[in-house]
Design a protein around this motif. Structure first.
Motif, PDB file in Angstrom:
ATOM      1  N   UNK A 170       0.810  -1.209   0.000  1.00 56.10           N
ATOM      2  CA  UNK A 170       0.000   0.000   0.000  1.00 56.10           C
ATOM      3  C   UNK A 170       0.853   1.273   0.000  1.00 56.10           C
ATOM      4  N   UNK A 171       2.181   1.137   0.135  1.00 57.12           N
ATOM      5  CA  UNK A 171       3.046   2.305   0.261  1.00 57.12           C
ATOM      6  C   UNK A 171       4.258   2.186  -0.661  1.00 57.12           C
ATOM      7  N   UNK A 172       4.729   3.348  -1.124  1.00 57.25           N
ATOM      8  CA  UNK A 172       5.914   3.403  -1.957  1.00 57.25           C
ATOM      9  C   UNK A 172       7.155   2.985  -1.156  1.00 57.25           C
ATOM     10  N   UNK A 173       8.151   2.463  -1.855  1.00 57.30           N
ATOM     11  CA  UNK A 173       9.384   2.038  -1.190  1.00 57.30           C
ATOM     12  C   UNK A 173      10.244   3.226  -0.799  1.00 57.30           C
ATOM     13  N   UNK A 174      10.328   4.252  -1.655  1.00 56.45           N
ATOM     14  CA  UNK A 174      11.206   5.396  -1.421  1.00 56.45           C
ATOM     15  C   UNK A 174      10.410   6.606  -0.939  1.00 56.45           C
ATOM     16  N   UNK A 175      11.047   7.385  -0.078  1.00 59.47           N
ATOM     17  CA  UNK A 175      10.456   8.611   0.438  1.00 59.47           C
ATOM     18  C   UNK A 175      11.536   9.693   0.437  1.00 59.47           C
ATOM     19  N   UNK A 176      11.232  10.839  -0.175  1.00 55.28           N
ATOM     20  CA  UNK A 176      12.179  11.954  -0.228  1.00 55.28           C
ATOM     21  C   UNK A 176      11.603  13.166   0.496  1.00 55.28           C
ATOM     22  N   UNK A 177      12.465  13.929   1.170  1.00 58.66           N
ATOM     23  CA  UNK A 177      11.975  15.108   1.850  1.00 58.66           C
ATOM     24  C   UNK A 177      13.099  15.976   2.372  1.00 58.66           C
ATOM     25  N   UNK A 178      12.740  16.845   3.318  1.00 57.27           N
ATOM     26  CA  UNK A 178      13.655  17.827   3.876  1.00 57.27           C
ATOM     27  C   UNK A 178      13.788  17.596   5.374  1.00 57.27           C
ATOM     28  N   UNK A 179      15.035  17.464   5.863  1.00 55.15           N
ATOM     29  CA  UNK A 179      15.304  17.229   7.278  1.00 55.15           C
ATOM     30  C   UNK A 179      16.115  18.381   7.841  1.00 55.15           C
ATOM     31  N   UNK A 180      15.993  18.592   9.147  1.00 51.15           N
ATOM     32  CA  UNK A 180      16.776  19.643   9.769  1.00 51.15           C
ATOM     33  C   UNK A 180      16.584  19.659  11.267  1.00 51.15           C
ATOM     34  N   UNK A 181      17.190  20.645  11.897  1.00 51.95           N
ATOM     35  CA  UNK A 181      17.070  20.767  13.337  1.00 51.95           C
ATOM     36  C   UNK A 181      17.915  21.903  13.870  1.00 51.95           C
ATOM     37  N   UNK A 182      17.740  22.170  15.167  1.00 50.65           N
ATOM     38  CA  UNK A 182      18.509  23.214  15.835  1.00 50.65           C
ATOM     39  C   UNK A 182      18.710  22.817  17.286  1.00 50.65           C
ATOM     40  N   UNK A 183      19.875  23.141  17.815  1.00 59.33           N
ATOM     41  CA  UNK A 183      20.176  22.797  19.196  1.00 59.33           C
ATOM     42  C   UNK A 183      21.591  23.175  19.546  1.00 59.33           C
ATOM     43  N   UNK A 184      22.240  22.344  20.361  1.00 59.83           N
ATOM     44  CA  UNK A 184      23.583  22.674  20.791  1.00 59.83           C
ATOM     45  C   UNK A 184      24.453  21.461  21.014  1.00 59.83           C
ATOM     46  N   UNK A 185      25.762  21.681  20.933  1.00 58.80           N
ATOM     47  CA  UNK A 185      26.770  20.694  21.300  1.00 58.80           C
ATOM     48  C   UNK A 185      27.511  21.205  22.527  1.00 58.80           C
ATOM     49  N   UNK A 186      27.626  20.344  23.540  1.00 57.38           N
ATOM     50  CA  UNK A 186      28.234  20.729  24.805  1.00 57.38           C
ATOM     51  C   UNK A 186      29.430  19.811  25.048  1.00 57.38           C
ATOM     52  N   UNK A 187      30.607  20.420  25.190  1.00 63.15           N
ATOM     53  CA  UNK A 187      31.856  19.664  25.195  1.00 63.15           C
ATOM     54  C   UNK A 187      32.299  19.282  26.603  1.00 63.15           C
ATOM     55  N   UNK A 188      32.768  18.046  26.706  1.00 63.54           N
ATOM     56  CA  UNK A 188      33.396  17.516  27.912  1.00 63.54           C
ATOM     57  C   UNK A 188      34.875  17.390  27.586  1.00 63.54           C
ATOM     58  N   UNK A 189      35.675  18.330  28.028  1.00 64.05           N
ATOM     59  CA  UNK A 189      37.049  18.392  27.555  1.00 64.05           C
ATOM     60  C   UNK A 189      37.083  18.959  26.151  1.00 64.05           C
ATOM     61  N   UNK A 190      38.130  18.614  25.404  1.00 67.49           N
ATOM     62  CA  UNK A 190      38.282  19.162  24.053  1.00 67.49           C
ATOM     63  C   UNK A 190      37.718  18.256  22.970  1.00 67.49           C
ATOM     64  N   UNK A 191      37.479  16.997  23.268  1.00 66.21           N
ATOM     65  CA  UNK A 191      37.151  16.057  22.203  1.00 66.21           C
ATOM     66  C   UNK A 191      35.760  15.429  22.301  1.00 66.21           C
ATOM     67  N   UNK A 192      35.216  15.274  23.488  1.00 69.01           N
ATOM     68  CA  UNK A 192      33.949  14.576  23.642  1.00 69.01           C
ATOM     69  C   UNK A 192      32.812  15.578  23.850  1.00 69.01           C
ATOM     70  N   UNK A 193      31.643  15.251  23.269  1.00 73.14           N
ATOM     71  CA  UNK A 193      30.527  16.174  23.379  1.00 73.14           C
ATOM     72  C   UNK A 193      29.199  15.426  23.535  1.00 73.14           C
ATOM     73  N   UNK A 194      28.227  16.170  24.051  1.00 77.12           N
ATOM     74  CA  UNK A 194      26.828  15.739  24.099  1.00 77.12           C
ATOM     75  C   UNK A 194      26.041  16.698  23.218  1.00 77.12           C
ATOM     76  N   UNK A 195      25.207  16.158  22.357  1.00 74.22           N
ATOM     77  CA  UNK A 195      24.393  16.987  21.469  1.00 74.22           C
ATOM     78  C   UNK A 195      22.921  16.843  21.853  1.00 74.22           C
TER      79      UNK A 195
END
Length: 250
Positions: A170-195
């Motif tokens: 009942x449904x097509x195999x492929x789906x095309x669209x537009x994705x996005x978002x906004x937020x922040x990355x918070x760093x633990x030291x210089x290399x590791x982060x939580x998004x």
């Protein structure tokens, strides 16, 4: 699928000229919708809230201080729940109103390729994402309850389209669209982060099979999702603290 392979092969070459690379897993909890339902000529039903989980991984390349690209792969549950009191004489041959519940669950493998914009300090940055996404539909479920009783798929809506004997048809195999978002990355030291981010997806293609599009006043059905995402990651490459220098004469 060929596009995904090409993009993955190009990533190492992009890194040769890039400043930094980030990599890590992600998970999202989303409100999911099928905009413009296709109820196969029967009475339209009221929308009911449906939540879907999405999980996967992201890899990004940043060129300089602000701009970059991000490629993701995720498995996402899309679809819609419905409930209403409707008459369905087409199915049972009687002109009676029933309490009907309908659930559509569509499992997609989704690949967004988005432009990244970053701005902030060494400890926290604003992050914005926007770009195209392709989805490959997998497991599909269409289920009905009439007055609290589970109704076999072969009765609703399988009886309306004899050539479509499985829900996924009942449904097509492929789906095309537009994705996005906004937020922040918070760093633990210089290399590791939580998004932490808000994310959205708006499908631009009709996901219904062509055989089901003949109802009066038909409108194409599109996937839509809106939710919250969290991720862990590690950043490779140039991770030195920023230093600010005074220009000569100042």
């Amino acid at each position: 699928m060929r596009l995904i392979i090409v993009l993955l092969l190009l990533c190492p070459f992009a890194l040769l000229k890039s400043q930094t690379l980030t990599l890590g897993p992600k998970i999202a909890y989303q409100s999911v919708w099928l905009l413009n339902q296709n109820n196969y000529g029967m009475s339209e039903m009221d929308y009911s809230v449906k939540a879907g989980l999405a999980y996967g991984a992201a890899i990004s390349v940043d060129y300089g201080e602000h701009w970059g690209v991000q490629l993701e792969y995720q498995r996402a549950h899309m679809g819609q729940n419905y409930e209403d009191n409707i008459g369905i004489p087409q199915i049972f041959g009687v002109n009676t109103v029933f309490e009907v519940r309908k659930e559509v669950d569509l499992l997609y493998s989704q690949v967004p390729l988005m432009v990244r914009y970053r701005n902030g300090s060494d400890k926290a940055v604003f992050l914005g994402l926007l770009g195209p996404q392709v989805g490959f539909r997998g497991a599909t479920t269409i289920s009905y309850q009439v007055d609290g009783v589970d109704i076999p798929f072969q009765l609703i809506p399988g009886s309306l389209y004899p050539g479509l004997d499985q829900p996924e048809l009942f449904y097509q195999t492929l789906d095309f669209g537009l994705a996005g978002g906004a937020g922040g990355e918070f760093y633990i030291g210089r290399n590791f982060f939580i998004r932490a981010m808000s994310r959205f997806y708006l499908g631009l293609t009709d996901v219904n099979d062509e055989a089901t599009r003949g109802a009066p006043e038909y409108q194409g059905t599109r996937n839509f999702s809106l939710g919250l995402e969290s991720a862990l990651g590690v950043r490779f490459g140039e991770t030195q603290q920023r230093t600010w220098t005074r220009r000569p004469g100042r």
